[in-house]
Design a protein around this motif. Structure first.
Motif, mmCIF file in Angstrom:
data_model
loop_
_atom_site.group_PDB
_atom_site.id
_atom_site.type_symbol
_atom_site.label_atom_id
_atom_site.label_comp_id
_atom_site.label_asym_id
_atom_site.label_seq_id
_atom_site.Cartn_x
_atom_site.Cartn_y
_atom_site.Cartn_z
ATOM 1 N N UNK A 286 0.821 -1.208 0.000
ATOM 2 C CA UNK A 286 0.000 0.000 0.000
ATOM 3 C C UNK A 286 0.854 1.257 0.000
ATOM 4 N N UNK A 287 2.066 1.175 0.558
ATOM 5 C CA UNK A 287 2.990 2.304 0.539
ATOM 6 C C UNK A 287 4.017 2.176 -0.583
ATOM 7 N N UNK A 288 4.470 0.971 -0.851
ATOM 8 C CA UNK A 288 5.560 0.774 -1.806
ATOM 9 C C UNK A 288 5.209 1.268 -3.200
ATOM 10 N N UNK A 289 3.991 0.990 -3.663
ATOM 11 C CA UNK A 289 3.637 1.379 -5.023
ATOM 12 C C UNK A 289 3.547 2.897 -5.193
ATOM 13 N N UNK A 290 2.842 3.633 -4.314
ATOM 14 C CA UNK A 290 2.845 5.095 -4.441
ATOM 15 C C UNK A 290 4.240 5.694 -4.261
ATOM 16 N N UNK A 291 5.014 5.172 -3.316
ATOM 17 C CA UNK A 291 6.359 5.691 -3.104
ATOM 18 C C UNK A 291 7.212 5.509 -4.351
ATOM 19 N N UNK A 292 7.070 4.374 -5.014
ATOM 20 C CA UNK A 292 7.820 4.134 -6.240
ATOM 21 C C UNK A 292 7.500 5.159 -7.310
ATOM 22 N N UNK A 293 6.219 5.522 -7.405
ATOM 23 C CA UNK A 293 5.821 6.523 -8.397
ATOM 24 C C UNK A 293 6.464 7.874 -8.091
ATOM 25 N N UNK A 294 6.388 8.293 -6.824
ATOM 26 C CA UNK A 294 6.938 9.596 -6.445
ATOM 27 C C UNK A 294 8.458 9.618 -6.564
ATOM 28 N N UNK A 295 9.110 8.564 -6.090
ATOM 29 C CA UNK A 295 10.569 8.526 -6.135
ATOM 30 C C UNK A 295 11.067 8.543 -7.570
ATOM 31 N N UNK A 296 10.423 7.771 -8.447
ATOM 32 C CA UNK A 296 10.818 7.761 -9.851
ATOM 33 C C UNK A 296 10.624 9.120 -10.505
ATOM 34 N N UNK A 297 9.468 9.731 -10.217
ATOM 35 C CA UNK A 297 9.180 11.058 -10.762
ATOM 36 C C UNK A 297 10.218 12.078 -10.286
ATOM 37 N N UNK A 298 10.521 12.065 -8.992
ATOM 38 C CA UNK A 298 11.425 13.066 -8.436
ATOM 39 C C UNK A 298 12.869 12.851 -8.878
ATOM 40 N N UNK A 299 13.275 11.609 -9.065
ATOM 41 C CA UNK A 299 14.626 11.355 -9.575
ATOM 42 C C UNK A 299 14.770 11.906 -10.989
ATOM 43 N N UNK A 300 13.728 11.681 -11.816
ATOM 44 C CA UNK A 300 13.762 12.212 -13.181
ATOM 45 C C UNK A 300 13.712 13.734 -13.172
ATOM 46 N N UNK A 301 12.864 14.307 -12.303
ATOM 47 C CA UNK A 301 12.757 15.759 -12.211
ATOM 48 C C UNK A 301 14.078 16.370 -11.771
ATOM 49 N N UNK A 302 14.780 15.706 -10.863
ATOM 50 C CA UNK A 302 16.075 16.185 -10.383
ATOM 51 C C UNK A 302 17.072 16.263 -11.544
ATOM 52 N N UNK A 303 17.087 15.253 -12.386
ATOM 53 C CA UNK A 303 17.999 15.234 -13.524
ATOM 54 C C UNK A 303 17.685 16.338 -14.531
ATOM 55 N N UNK A 304 16.400 16.690 -14.638
ATOM 56 C CA UNK A 304 15.968 17.693 -15.615
ATOM 57 C C UNK A 304 15.889 19.097 -15.034
ATOM 58 N N UNK A 305 16.202 19.237 -13.742
ATOM 59 C CA UNK A 305 16.135 20.547 -13.115
ATOM 60 C C UNK A 305 14.730 21.043 -12.867
ATOM 61 N N UNK A 306 13.789 20.129 -12.696
ATOM 62 C CA UNK A 306 12.393 20.482 -12.457
ATOM 63 C C UNK A 306 12.061 20.306 -10.975
ATOM 64 N N UNK A 307 11.012 20.985 -10.480
ATOM 65 C CA UNK A 307 10.674 20.864 -9.055
ATOM 66 C C UNK A 307 10.175 19.465 -8.706
ATOM 67 N N UNK A 308 10.520 19.027 -7.505
ATOM 68 C CA UNK A 308 10.085 17.712 -7.025
ATOM 69 C C UNK A 308 8.697 17.811 -6.412
#
Length: 217
Positions: A116-138
């Motif tokens: 119940x936590x792992x799946x949403x966390x995976x979505x956010x972590x993946x999004x934020x890692x990509x955003x970090x690489x692109x210089x976008x807000x987390x």
């Protein structure tokens, strides 16, 4: 949830010994901390969970399970190039504005080692890692729906909505089984490898999962 779980175990003939530890196992049985010996040729041991050993290679504070304490964006404070999710991360689930993962309030809620936590966390972590690489807000990790659903054998399950002391049993017995079966057989599996649009939608931080009609939710 406990009374309903105990009722089901009793009906299935499962004997429960709370507060009793196993002190020895041999070829013909087990010995308990009360001095009782239980004869069996098939002992099955399940003794809790711990984070993956990979977390030991990452600096920073960890909880008693070895999980990395992450901030509101699921970033490791002492290793800012690393984002963690699932059973490797311990994150706040409440809406406290304090980004310091080491500040533990008496009312604080933290993620558990469950899907119940792992799946949403995976979505956010993946999004934020990509955003970090692109210089976008987390995006701040947020989980609107909290709940626990347990399988209780071939025909039964139990679903409690909410978290901690506020959790309320919403479905139990045969009524909860279709929901648990849908989660096990459909929800937790990713889209097909050739379904690019489906993969992008499944990975969106905002959980858009719609529970099929007739599952009681």
């Amino acid at each position: 949830m406990r009374p309903l779980i105990l009722q089901t175990l009793e009906r299935l003939g499962v004997e429960v010994k709370l507060g009793t530890a196993i002190t020895g196992v041999d070829a013909s049985g087990v010995l308990t901390s009360t001095g009782e010996r239980i004869q069996t040729l098939t002992p099955i041991w399940t003794a809790g969970t711990v984070a993956a050993p990979l977390t030991r290679q990452i600096p920073g504070d960890k909880d008693r399970f070895g999980r990395l304490m992450v901030d509101a964006h699921l970033r490791c404070p002492q290793a800012k190039a690393i984002y963690a999710a699932g059973d490797t991360a311990c994150a706040r689930t409440d809406e406290d504005d304090n980004d310091d993962p080491n500040t533990v309030g008496s009312e604080a809620e933290y993620t558990k080692m469950s899907c119940q936590h792992a799946m949403p966390m995976g979505r956010y972590a993946g999004h934020n890692a990509a955003a970090d690489l692109l210089g976008l807000p987390a995006l701040r990790y947020s989980q609107v729906m909290l709940g626990t659903i347990l399988d209780l054998g071939r025909h039964d399950a139990i679903f409690a909505a909410g978290s901690g002391d506020e959790a309320v049993v919403a479905l139990s017995g045969a009524a909860a089984k279709p929901l648990k079966r849908w989660i096990n057989e459909t929800l937790i599996y990713p889209p097909r490898a050739d379904d690019l649009i489906g993969a992008l939608e499944a990975g969106h931080p905002v959980n858009r999962t719609v529970v099929p009609a007739g599952l009681g939710c």
